[in-house]
Design a protein around this motif. Structure first.
Motif, PDB file in Angstrom:
ATOM      1  N   ARG A  67      10.415   3.316  -0.499  1.00 51.58           N
ATOM      2  CA  ARG A  67      10.682   3.744  -1.872  1.00 51.58           C
ATOM      3  C   ARG A  67      12.138   4.084  -2.157  1.00 51.58           C
ATOM      4  NH1 ARG A  67       7.529   9.445  -1.566  1.00 51.58           N
ATOM      5  NH2 ARG A  67       9.023  10.455  -0.192  1.00 51.58           N
ATOM      6  N   LEU A 107       0.840  -1.191   0.000  1.00 54.93           N
ATOM      7  CA  LEU A 107       0.000   0.000   0.000  1.00 54.93           C
ATOM      8  C   LEU A 107       0.879   1.246   0.000  1.00 54.93           C
ATOM      9  CD1 LEU A 107      -2.768  -1.014   2.539  1.00 54.93           C
ATOM     10  CD2 LEU A 107      -2.905  -0.941   0.054  1.00 54.93           C
ATOM     11  N   HIS A 108       0.257   2.394  -0.181  1.00 54.85           N
ATOM     12  CA  HIS A 108       0.984   3.651  -0.283  1.00 54.85           C
ATOM     13  C   HIS A 108       1.845   3.942   0.954  1.00 54.85           C
ATOM     14  CE1 HIS A 108       1.860   7.645  -1.766  1.00 54.85           C
ATOM     15  NE2 HIS A 108       1.654   8.077  -0.544  1.00 54.85           N
ATOM     16  N   THR A 109       1.350   3.685   2.131  1.00 55.63           N
ATOM     17  CA  THR A 109       2.112   3.961   3.355  1.00 55.63           C
ATOM     18  C   THR A 109       3.410   3.165   3.381  1.00 55.63           C
ATOM     19  OG1 THR A 109       0.057   4.365   4.535  1.00 55.63           O
ATOM     20  CG2 THR A 109       1.997   3.995   5.871  1.00 55.63           C
ATOM     21  N   THR A 110       3.348   1.901   3.041  1.00 50.26           N
ATOM     22  CA  THR A 110       4.546   1.066   3.007  1.00 50.26           C
ATOM     23  C   THR A 110       5.467   1.524   1.888  1.00 50.26           C
ATOM     24  OG1 THR A 110       3.223  -0.775   3.831  1.00 50.26           O
ATOM     25  CG2 THR A 110       5.387  -1.306   2.932  1.00 50.26           C
ATOM     26  N   TRP A 111       4.894   1.878   0.741  1.00 48.34           N
ATOM     27  CA  TRP A 111       5.680   2.412  -0.372  1.00 48.34           C
ATOM     28  C   TRP A 111       6.477   3.638   0.070  1.00 48.34           C
ATOM     29  CZ3 TRP A 111       5.086   7.291  -2.521  1.00 48.34           C
ATOM     30  CH2 TRP A 111       5.840   7.555  -3.660  1.00 48.34           C
ATOM     31  N   ALA A 112       5.840   4.535   0.821  1.00 42.25           N
ATOM     32  CA  ALA A 112       6.508   5.763   1.266  1.00 42.25           C
ATOM     33  C   ALA A 112       7.716   5.456   2.154  1.00 42.25           C
ATOM     34  CB  ALA A 112       5.520   6.661   2.007  1.00 42.25           C
ATOM     35  N   TYR A 168       1.276  -0.912  -5.021  1.00 43.52           N
ATOM     36  CA  TYR A 168       2.621  -0.938  -5.578  1.00 43.52           C
ATOM     37  C   TYR A 168       3.157  -2.357  -5.493  1.00 43.52           C
ATOM     38  CZ  TYR A 168       2.015   4.013  -4.923  1.00 43.52           C
ATOM     39  OH  TYR A 168       1.516   5.281  -4.973  1.00 43.52           O
ATOM     40  N   PRO A 189       4.490   1.101  -9.489  1.00 46.68           N
ATOM     41  CA  PRO A 189       3.036   1.165  -9.341  1.00 46.68           C
ATOM     42  C   PRO A 189       2.395  -0.058  -9.992  1.00 46.68           C
ATOM     43  CG  PRO A 189       3.891   3.240 -10.184  1.00 46.68           C
ATOM     44  CD  PRO A 189       5.013   2.247 -10.224  1.00 46.68           C
ATOM     45  N   GLU A 239      -4.576   0.509  -9.375  1.00 47.55           N
ATOM     46  CA  GLU A 239      -5.465   0.805  -8.246  1.00 47.55           C
ATOM     47  C   GLU A 239      -6.442  -0.338  -8.058  1.00 47.55           C
ATOM     48  OE1 GLU A 239      -7.200   4.648  -8.820  1.00 47.55           O
ATOM     49  OE2 GLU A 239      -5.381   5.627  -8.113  1.00 47.55           O
ATOM     50  N   ILE A 263      -7.773   2.149  -4.165  1.00 45.98           N
ATOM     51  CA  ILE A 263      -6.578   2.097  -3.334  1.00 45.98           C
ATOM     52  C   ILE A 263      -5.362   1.880  -4.230  1.00 45.98           C
ATOM     53  CG2 ILE A 263      -5.447   0.788  -1.498  1.00 45.98           C
ATOM     54  CD1 ILE A 263      -8.575  -0.011  -0.930  1.00 45.98           C
ATOM     55  N   PRO A 264      -4.401   2.828  -4.218  1.00 46.51           N
ATOM     56  CA  PRO A 264      -3.193   2.622  -5.019  1.00 46.51           C
ATOM     57  C   PRO A 264      -2.371   1.463  -4.463  1.00 46.51           C
ATOM     58  CG  PRO A 264      -3.119   4.757  -3.896  1.00 46.51           C
ATOM     59  CD  PRO A 264      -4.390   4.090  -3.513  1.00 46.51           C
TER      60      PRO A 264
END
Length: 70
Positions: free
Chosen positions: A31, A23-28, A54, A38, A41, A51-52
């Protein structure tokens, strides 16, 4: 079961065989340390927004930053 567990289950069900969806939080968080791409979604049942998602690219391996391997 809570919504986080529900979402994790839905994302894992959509993953490619052997793939690791994030998910985006883990990606952040990851990264800069790992090659992430990506993966589109996801429209998950029970969630009103898409939900995006990755994908962790394992073949490329981790990146080295300041002498540390993440």
């Amino acid at each position: 079961i809570g919504s986080n567990v529900n979402l994790a289950s839905r994302i894992q069900a959509e993953a490619e065989p052997g793939g690791i969806p994030l998910l985006h939080t883990t990606w952040a968080y990851l990264r800069e340390a790992f090659p992430l791409t990506p993966a589109g979604e996801l429209k998950a049942k029970g969630f009103y927004k898409t939900i995006p998602v990755y994908r962790l690219e394992l073949e490329a391996g981790p990146r080295i930053t300041a002498g540390l391997v993440f």
